[in-house]
Design a protein around this motif. Structure first.
Motif, PDB file in Angstrom:
ATOM      1  N   ALA A  68       0.751  -1.269  -0.119  1.00 19.90           N
ATOM      2  CA  ALA A  68       0.073  -0.021  -0.070  1.00 19.90           C
ATOM      3  C   ALA A  68       0.866   1.269   0.220  1.00 19.90           C
ATOM      4  N   PRO A  69       0.552   2.282  -0.768  1.00 19.75           N
ATOM      5  CA  PRO A  69      -0.710   2.431  -1.426  1.00 19.75           C
ATOM      6  C   PRO A  69      -0.753   2.040  -3.095  1.00 19.75           C
ATOM      7  N   MET A  70       0.389   1.426  -3.314  1.00 20.62           N
ATOM      8  CA  MET A  70       0.515   1.206  -4.803  1.00 20.62           C
ATOM      9  C   MET A  70      -0.297  -0.064  -5.130  1.00 20.62           C
ATOM     10  N   SER A  71      -0.060  -1.118  -4.314  1.00 21.49           N
ATOM     11  CA  SER A  71      -0.981  -2.405  -4.840  1.00 21.49           C
ATOM     12  C   SER A  71      -1.030  -3.136  -3.126  1.00 21.49           C
ATOM     13  N   TYR A  72      -2.148  -3.776  -2.913  1.00 19.47           N
ATOM     14  CA  TYR A  72      -2.376  -4.346  -1.676  1.00 19.47           C
ATOM     15  C   TYR A  72      -3.716  -5.115  -1.488  1.00 19.47           C
ATOM     16  N   GLU A  73      -3.911  -6.023  -0.624  1.00 19.51           N
ATOM     17  CA  GLU A  73      -5.275  -6.579  -0.404  1.00 19.51           C
ATOM     18  C   GLU A  73      -6.211  -5.799   0.739  1.00 19.51           C
ATOM     19  N   PHE A  74      -7.299  -5.734   0.635  1.00 19.82           N
ATOM     20  CA  PHE A  74      -8.175  -4.977   1.522  1.00 19.82           C
ATOM     21  C   PHE A  74      -9.675  -5.362   1.225  1.00 19.82           C
TER      22      PHE A  74
ATOM     23  N   ASP B 117      11.190   5.369  -0.950  1.00 21.43           N
ATOM     24  CA  ASP B 117      10.407   5.941   0.118  1.00 21.43           C
ATOM     25  C   ASP B 117       8.829   5.592   0.036  1.00 21.43           C
ATOM     26  N   ILE B 118       8.449   5.467  -0.917  1.00 21.18           N
ATOM     27  CA  ILE B 118       6.911   5.161  -0.735  1.00 21.18           C
ATOM     28  C   ILE B 118       6.766   3.564  -0.725  1.00 21.18           C
ATOM     29  N   GLN B 119       7.584   2.733  -0.546  1.00 19.72           N
ATOM     30  CA  GLN B 119       7.407   1.571   0.207  1.00 19.72           C
ATOM     31  C   GLN B 119       7.822   1.731   1.550  1.00 19.72           C
ATOM     32  N   LEU B 120       8.647   2.276   2.051  1.00 24.51           N
ATOM     33  CA  LEU B 120       8.738   2.430   3.574  1.00 24.51           C
ATOM     34  C   LEU B 120       7.777   3.299   4.281  1.00 24.51           C
ATOM     35  N   LEU B 121       7.462   4.482   3.918  1.00 25.85           N
ATOM     36  CA  LEU B 121       6.469   5.522   4.597  1.00 25.85           C
ATOM     37  C   LEU B 121       5.346   4.646   4.972  1.00 25.85           C
ATOM     38  N   PRO B 122       4.536   3.974   4.252  1.00 25.01           N
ATOM     39  CA  PRO B 122       3.357   3.454   4.664  1.00 25.01           C
ATOM     40  C   PRO B 122       3.667   2.373   5.867  1.00 25.01           C
ATOM     41  N   LEU B 123       4.672   1.697   5.679  1.00 26.31           N
ATOM     42  CA  LEU B 123       5.079   0.692   6.962  1.00 26.31           C
ATOM     43  C   LEU B 123       5.323   1.583   8.240  1.00 26.31           C
ATOM     44  N   ALA B 124       6.236   2.677   8.167  1.00 25.61           N
ATOM     45  CA  ALA B 124       6.715   3.364   9.283  1.00 25.61           C
ATOM     46  C   ALA B 124       5.349   4.073   9.824  1.00 25.61           C
ATOM     47  N   ARG B 125       4.358   4.368   8.888  1.00 26.57           N
ATOM     48  CA  ARG B 125       3.074   5.002   9.440  1.00 26.57           C
ATOM     49  C   ARG B 125       2.310   3.953  10.347  1.00 26.57           C
ATOM     50  N   LYS B 126       2.413   2.665   9.976  1.00 26.06           N
ATOM     51  CA  LYS B 126       1.774   1.634  10.663  1.00 26.06           C
ATOM     52  C   LYS B 126       2.428   0.977  11.839  1.00 26.06           C
ATOM     53  N   SER B 127       3.929   1.106  11.882  1.00 22.97           N
ATOM     54  CA  SER B 127       4.760   0.500  12.856  1.00 22.97           C
ATOM     55  C   SER B 127       4.385   1.160  14.262  1.00 22.97           C
ATOM     56  N   SER B 128       4.460   0.265  15.280  1.00 20.88           N
ATOM     57  CA  SER B 128       4.301   0.371  16.651  1.00 20.88           C
ATOM     58  C   SER B 128       5.497   1.170  17.443  1.00 20.88           C
TER      59      SER B 128
END
Length: 274
Positions: free
Chosen positions: A23-29, A176-187
């Motif tokens: 996400a946000p490029m491609s993912y399952e939801f 960066d676009i692969q890292l940012l979403p994971l950083a936003r969701k990280s604890s």
């Protein structure tokens, strides 16, 4: 039609390769495949259906990793990859690409508060790279210049970031676009360290042995951009909350991308390492 379009016409199926956790490029939801790149390729699929006069054309999604994507296109198990792949010179020698829909850049993700502001800060530490990515190429080039870190290779960005969260590595280099979403969701509090280390145009990727498909994709995407639909898609995915993810990236389009929206072109400068 060329071989890819012939296969699509015969099967009445347009097979799209995607990554399930990008996400946000491609993912399952909610049991569906979605994302910015997926939205772009769905519109390409509609253009193919119109061109081939296939009103019942189905879109089938196949998950592919960074190492599987090009072999899958060579074998014909997918018709197009829509997951945020860099249009680089080495890949263009083997594959064809549509117009750029995002400009990413390799960057370094680290734990906040550890004083690491870039790759030089990893001397004596451990760096995670993702196999088959341009981030890995950046890391290897900097290592040859005297990096001084230990490198660990992972098969996915998610696995590399999990290792960072667990303290097993000290930094992850990836788009960066692969890292940012994971950083936003990280604890954990994870941050990008400094400026981007490359300029990477992301685009749909497909087999270059079908000139007719390439002509169709290039022509349709130019029109799509000129009509303003591409800018609207960008706004949906990068200026609003990403569906099912709980964050808003709030990323304005870069100057390069804004120019491409106004004056669409298939030309890209070869992948640039900064």
């Amino acid at each position: 039609a060329g071989p890819t379009l012939d296969r699509i016409k015969a099967t009445q199926v347009f097979t799209v390769g995607y990554r399930p956790n990008s996400a946000p490029m491609s993912y399952e939801f909610n049991g569906q495949v979605t994302g910015y790149a997926i939205d772009v390729c769905q519109r390409i699929g509609a253009a193919i259906a119109q061109q081939l006069k296939l009103p019942a054309l189905k879109v089938r999604y196949v998950p592919v990793s960074t190492t599987e994507r090009m072999p899958a296109l060579f074998k014909g198990s997918i018709d197009m990859e829509c997951a945020g792949t860099t249009n680089s010179k080495s890949r263009r020698e083997q594959m064809a690409f549509g117009l750029t829909y995002f400009y990413a850049g390799a960057n370094l993700l680290v734990r906040d508060g550890e004083g690491i502001t870039g790759l030089p800060g990893l001397r004596g530490k451990t760096l995670a790279v993702v196999k088959g990515t341009t981030g890995q190429l950046v890391a290897e080039a900097r290592e040859r210049e005297g990096g001084g870190w230990k490198t660990v290779v992972f098969d996915s960005t998610r696995a590399a970031v999990e290792a960072l969260e667990q303290g097993k590595v000290d930094g992850v280099i990836q788009d960066d676009i692969q890292l940012l979403p994971l950083a936003r969701k990280s604890s954990k509090k994870l941050v990008l360290a400094g400026r981007n280390l490359s300029i990477e145009p992301l685009a749909p990727m497909y087999n270059k042995n079908d000139a007719e498909l390439n002509s169709l994709v290039q022509s349709f995407m130019r029109q799509f951009y000129r009509d303003g639909e591409m800018a609207q898609l960008y706004d949906r995915w990068f200026m609003h909350e990403v569906p099912g993810q709980g964050y808003n990236l709030k990323l304005q389009p870069s100057a390069l991308l804004s120019d491409n929206f106004r004056r669409p072109s298939g030309y890209v400068t070869d992948w640039v390492m900064l």
